[in-house]
Design a protein around this motif. Structure first.
Motif, PDB file in Angstrom:
ATOM      1  N   HIS A 153      -4.083   5.516  -0.252  1.00  0.00           N
ATOM      2  CA  HIS A 153      -5.451   4.289  -0.577  1.00  0.00           C
ATOM      3  C   HIS A 153      -4.787   3.288  -0.643  1.00  0.00           C
ATOM      4  O   HIS A 153      -3.417   3.009  -0.913  1.00  0.00           O
ATOM      5  N   SER A 154      -5.172   2.348   0.287  1.00  0.00           N
ATOM      6  CA  SER A 154      -5.420   0.514   0.667  1.00  0.00           C
ATOM      7  C   SER A 154      -3.868   0.603   0.921  1.00  0.00           C
ATOM      8  O   SER A 154      -3.192  -0.138   0.661  1.00  0.00           O
ATOM      9  N   LYS A 214      -5.658  -2.004   4.637  1.00  0.00           N
ATOM     10  CA  LYS A 214      -6.628  -3.092   3.796  1.00  0.00           C
ATOM     11  C   LYS A 214      -7.055  -2.452   2.496  1.00  0.00           C
ATOM     12  O   LYS A 214      -7.046  -0.498   2.154  1.00  0.00           O
ATOM     13  N   LYS A 215      -8.033  -3.061   2.101  1.00  0.00           N
ATOM     14  CA  LYS A 215      -8.062  -2.702   0.617  1.00  0.00           C
ATOM     15  C   LYS A 215      -9.089  -1.249   0.741  1.00  0.00           C
ATOM     16  O   LYS A 215     -10.282  -0.869   1.510  1.00  0.00           O
ATOM     17  N   GLY A 216      -8.686  -0.175  -0.328  1.00  0.00           N
ATOM     18  CA  GLY A 216     -10.028   0.987  -0.041  1.00  0.00           C
ATOM     19  C   GLY A 216      -9.901   1.646   0.976  1.00  0.00           C
ATOM     20  O   GLY A 216     -10.587   3.107   0.897  1.00  0.00           O
ATOM     21  N   ASP A 217      -8.897   1.518   2.003  1.00  0.00           N
ATOM     22  CA  ASP A 217      -8.672   1.991   3.204  1.00  0.00           C
ATOM     23  C   ASP A 217      -7.807   3.860   2.536  1.00  0.00           C
ATOM     24  O   ASP A 217      -7.030   3.835   1.512  1.00  0.00           O
ATOM     25  N   ASP A 274      -1.429  -8.123  -2.826  1.00  0.00           N
ATOM     26  CA  ASP A 274      -3.263  -7.809  -2.793  1.00  0.00           C
ATOM     27  C   ASP A 274      -3.135  -6.083  -2.975  1.00  0.00           C
ATOM     28  O   ASP A 274      -4.305  -5.375  -2.866  1.00  0.00           O
ATOM     29  N   GLY A 275      -2.240  -5.993  -3.825  1.00  0.00           N
ATOM     30  CA  GLY A 275      -2.030  -4.005  -3.512  1.00  0.00           C
ATOM     31  C   GLY A 275      -1.989  -3.650  -2.239  1.00  0.00           C
ATOM     32  O   GLY A 275      -2.466  -2.143  -2.107  1.00  0.00           O
ATOM     33  N   VAL A 276      -1.874  -3.979  -0.535  1.00  0.00           N
ATOM     34  CA  VAL A 276      -1.319  -3.283   0.225  1.00  0.00           C
ATOM     35  C   VAL A 276      -0.238  -2.956   0.808  1.00  0.00           C
ATOM     36  O   VAL A 276       0.409  -4.032   0.149  1.00  0.00           O
ATOM     37  N   CYS A 277      -0.184  -2.428   1.550  1.00  0.00           N
ATOM     38  CA  CYS A 277       1.528  -2.036   1.545  1.00  0.00           C
ATOM     39  C   CYS A 277       1.765  -2.498   2.324  1.00  0.00           C
ATOM     40  O   CYS A 277       0.540  -3.730   3.541  1.00  0.00           O
ATOM     41  N   ARG A 279      -3.969   5.695   9.859  1.00  0.00           N
ATOM     42  CA  ARG A 279      -5.111   5.101   9.190  1.00  0.00           C
ATOM     43  C   ARG A 279      -6.269   6.591   9.411  1.00  0.00           C
ATOM     44  O   ARG A 279      -5.661   7.138  10.410  1.00  0.00           O
ATOM     45  N   ARG A 283       4.167  -2.353  -1.753  1.00  0.00           N
ATOM     46  CA  ARG A 283       2.316  -2.532  -1.316  1.00  0.00           C
ATOM     47  C   ARG A 283       3.268  -4.800  -2.250  1.00  0.00           C
ATOM     48  O   ARG A 283       3.680  -5.093  -2.771  1.00  0.00           O
TER      49      ARG A 283
END
Length: 561
Positions: free
Chosen positions: A447-448, A451-454, A405-408, A422, A402
Motif C-alpha cells: 500500500h501507498s 500515492k498515499k492509500g493506494d 511521505d511514506g510513498v515508494c 497499481r 519509502r
C-alpha cells in the motif's frame, strides 16, 4: 506545431483510456509538459510516439473487448463457440507427437463429451478437477470441457513428485484427478496420501495392473458420453521458487486479456500457425499459446516437449509462421551467448517480440517494436495510461524503500528496482485476482506505493537459470550420492541446485535471517571462494568438485550445465 500535435494526441488517448473528464486531463498534461524539459521531451516523443500510440491502441482495444465480454457475460467457452462457428472445419490443433489434427468442430465435440461425462458423475459449478498430464490435444479439450460447466481445472506441473504433487492436489481441493498414463508411477507413489474421496481417471495407454486401485480408464467413458453442448475457469500453479507452488486464480477475463494483448500487440493474424513447445500447465503455453486458437481461430501446433534438434524441422513441416519461446529456448537453438541479432540473422526472423509478466500479475511489459534486448517499456509520454513503475528496494531484504511521505521512491533510468502495478479492481486491465490461498495473495500487495492509500501488485524477483544451495557441513560428512538420489525423488529437474557450497556454518544476521546477499555476490568462483564448491554434472548424474579450469569452461559455454 509538433508540441501542439503531441498535446492533441495525448488528450485524445487519455480521454478514451483513462476516462477522465477534460478539466482533469488538461492540467495533468500541462504540469507534465512544463516539467518535461522542452527539447529533451521532443526527442523522447519523436523516438517513442509510434510505439506508445500502438501500445495505447492495443490497451484500448483489449479493455473495450474485456468490458464487452463482462457486460455480455461471455465466458471463454462462449467466445470459443463463436470461433467454432467462424472456423468450424479449419485445423485448430496439431499434436506433433502423432501428427493428429483436430478441427475446431472436433475440439468442440471432445470438450462437450468431457462436460457431459462430468455432469453424469455429479460434478457441478465450482468443483475442481486436477489435470496432471504431458502435452497433447486432449489436454486442451479436457480443461475446455470443464470450463463449459463451470468446473475449475487445476493445471499441475507434470514434473512434480511426492510432497509437492500432493500439495498441489490438496490446496486446490480437487474432487478428481485426470492423469496421463505416462505419469502412472508418479500418481501411484502418492495415491494413498490423497483424500479418499478423490476420483481417479487415467488417459492414454491403459494398464489396470499399474494404476492405483479404483482408477477408471477415461477414453471409453468419453466415447459413451454425448457430444452435444451441455445444458470460473482454472488454476495455474506458479513456480513456487520460495516454497511450495501457489495456485494462481485465472478467471475468464484474465485468460482473454493475456491472449488478446499478445495477439493485437504483436500483430498476429488468424491465418498464422503457432508452434507451441511449452508445457500446457503453464500460462505461457496454455493461454498465450493455445489461447490464440481458442479465441482468435489460429492453428496451434502442440509439441510434447521442446526439442532443439527437431524444432526447425517441425516448423517447416507444419508451415509455422510464429514460434513461441520462453527463457533459454533461443539460446539452445543458437548455442552461443549473444543471441538476439545473431538469432534474427541466422534464421531470417523478421520480428522478435518479448514480454515480461506472470500468470497472476497486473503489470506485464511488452516489446512491441522489435527493440533489441528489451522485454518491454514504460512510456514517458503516456505515463497515465498504464500505471506501472520500478521502485527502489533494499537489496539485502528486498523491502520497498519509502520517502519521507511514506510513498515508494521511483527508480531513475538505469537503476535496478522492483516492478509494481497499481491495483484497480474495477478495471479489467489493472485488477489482481490473487491466489487460492489468501495469505499468499496478501504478500503480493503493498500500500501507498504510487500515492498515499493506494494498493499495488509486487512483481516477483527475477531468478537466474542456475541455483546454489549453501550447506553447513563442519565435519565434511555429507553423502553426495544419497543427496542426489533423494533430490531426484523429491524435486523436479528445474528445482535442483546446480551448485553446492559447503560452509563451516551458515551465517545469519542479528535478527537470525540467512545472509543470502553475500553468497549471491560471491557466486561460484573458486578463485574467490575458499569453501568447497561442487556442480551438478548432468552427463554423469552426480556432483563433482568445481575447480578454476571447470569454472572458466562453464563461463565460456563449453561446459553445459
Amino acid at each position: 506545431m509538433m508540441r501542439l500535435a503531441c498535446c492533441t494526441a495525448l488528450l485524445f488517448v487519455l480521454r478514451l483510456l483513462v476516462g477522465l473528464p477534460w478539466f482533469q486531463v488538461i492540467p495533468a498534461i500541462l504540469i507534465f509538459y512544463l516539467g518535461s524539459g522542452g527539447w529533451s521531451f521532443l526527442q523522447i516523443f519523436a523516438k517513442t510516439v509510434g510505439r506508445d500510440l500502438h501500445a495505447a491502441g492495443v490497451l484500448l482495444r483489449v479493455k473495450m473487448n474485456v468490458r464487452r465480454h463482462l457486460r455480455e457475460k461471455n465466458t471463454i467457452p462462449k467466445i470459443f463457440a463463436e470461433t467454432v462457428h467462424r472456423y468450424g472445419d479449419k485445423t485448430a490443433l496439431i499434436f506433433e507427437g502423432t501428427g493428429e489434427k483436430w478441427t475446431f468442430r472436433q475440439l468442440d465435440e471432445y470438450s462437450n463429451r468431457v462436460a457431459n461425462l462430468l455432469l453424469q458423475r455429479g460434478f457441478k459449478e465450482g468443483d475442481v478437477v486436477a489435470l496432471f498430464m504431458e502435452n497433447r490435444s486432449q489436454y486442451v479439450g479436457l480443461w475446455l470441457g470443464m470450463a463449459k460447466i463451470g468446473v475449475e481445472a487445476a493445471l499441475i506441473n507434470f514434473n512434480l513428485r511426492l510432497e509437492a504433487l500432493v500439495h498441489c492436489v490438496t490446496i486446490s481441493n480437487a474432487k478428481a484427478v485426470v492423469f496421463g498414463s505416462e505419469l502412472t508411477d508418479a500418481v501411484s507413489e502418492v495415491h494413498t496420501s490423497m483424500r479418499k474421496a478423490v476420483q481417479m481417471f487415467c488417459s492414454g495407454d491403459w494398464d489396470p495392473k499399474r494404476v492405483p486401485q479404483g482408477t477408471e480408464c477415461l477414453e471409453p467413458l468419453l466415447a459413451a458420453a454425448p457430444s452435444h453442448l451441455p445444458n470460473r475457469l482454472f488454476y495455474i500453479y506458479t513456480s513456487g521458487t520460495t516454497g511450495m507452488p501457489k495456485a494462481a486464480i485465472v478467471v475468464h477475463s484474465r485468460y482473454y486479456r493475456m491472449a488478446a494483448l499478445v495477439y493485437y500487440g504483436f500483430r498476429m493474424k488468424s491465418e498464422d500457425v503457432l508452434y507451441d513447445c511449452l508445457p500446457l500447465y503453464h500460462s505461457a503455453g496454455n493461454i498465450v499459446g493455445v489461447g490464440q486458437c481458442i479465441i482468435h481461430g489460429m492453428t496451434v501446433v502442440i509439441k510434447k516437449k521442446f526439442s532443439a534438434s527437431r524444432f526447425w524441422d517441425d516448423c517447416v513441416k507444419y508451415n509455422c509462421t510464429i514460434v513461441q519461446y520462453i527463457g533459454e529456448i533461443c539460446r539452445y537453438l543458437l548455442n552461443q551467448p549473444s543471441i538476439w541479432e545473431e538469432f534474427m540473422k541466422r534464421f531470417n526472423i523478421p520480428q522478435i517480440a518479448e514480454f515480461y509478466g506472470a500468470t497472476e500479475c497486473n503489470c506485464s511489459l511488452g516489446n512491441f517494436d522489435n527493440h533489441i534486448g528489451a522485454c518491454g517499456f514504460n512510456s514517458q509520454i503516456l505515463p497515465y495510461i498504464y500505471p506501472i513503475r520500478l521502485v527502489k528496494v533494499d537489496e539485502e531484504t528486498m523491502e520497498l524503500i519509502r520517502g519521507p511521505d511514506g510513498v515508494c521512491i521511483p527508480c531513475k533510468p538505469g537503476e535496478p528496482g522492483q516492478l509494481v502495478g497499481r491495483i484497480i479492481q474495477n478495471d479489467p486491465l489493472r485488477r489482481f485476482d490473487g491466489y487460492v490461498n489468501q495469505a499468499a495473495t496478501s504478500k503480493k500487495i503493498s500500500h501507498s506505493v504510487f500515492k498515499k492509500g493506494d494498493s499495488a501488485y509486487l512483481s516477483g524477483k527475477t531468478e537466474g537459470k542456475a541455483g546454489m544451495a549453501a550447506i553447513a557441513d563442519p565435519s565434511h560428512s555429507s553423502d553426495l550420492e544419497k543427496f542426489v538420489k533423494d533430490m531426484e525423488k523429491a524435486l523436479p529437474p528445474y528445482a535442483r541446485p546446480v551448485f553446492l557450497r559447503f560452509l563451516p556454518e551458515v551465517n545469519k544476521t542479528g535478527t537470525f535471517k540467512f545472509q543470502k546477499t553475500e553468497l549471491r555476490r560471491e557466486g561460484f568462483d573458486p578463485s574467490t571462494v575458499s569453501d568447497r564448491l561442487y556442480f551438478l554434472d548432468s552427463s554423469r548424474g552426480r556432483y563433482v568438485q568445481l575447480d578454476e579450469e571447470t569454472h572458466r569452461s562453464i563461463l565460456s559455454g563449453k561446459h553445459k550445465l
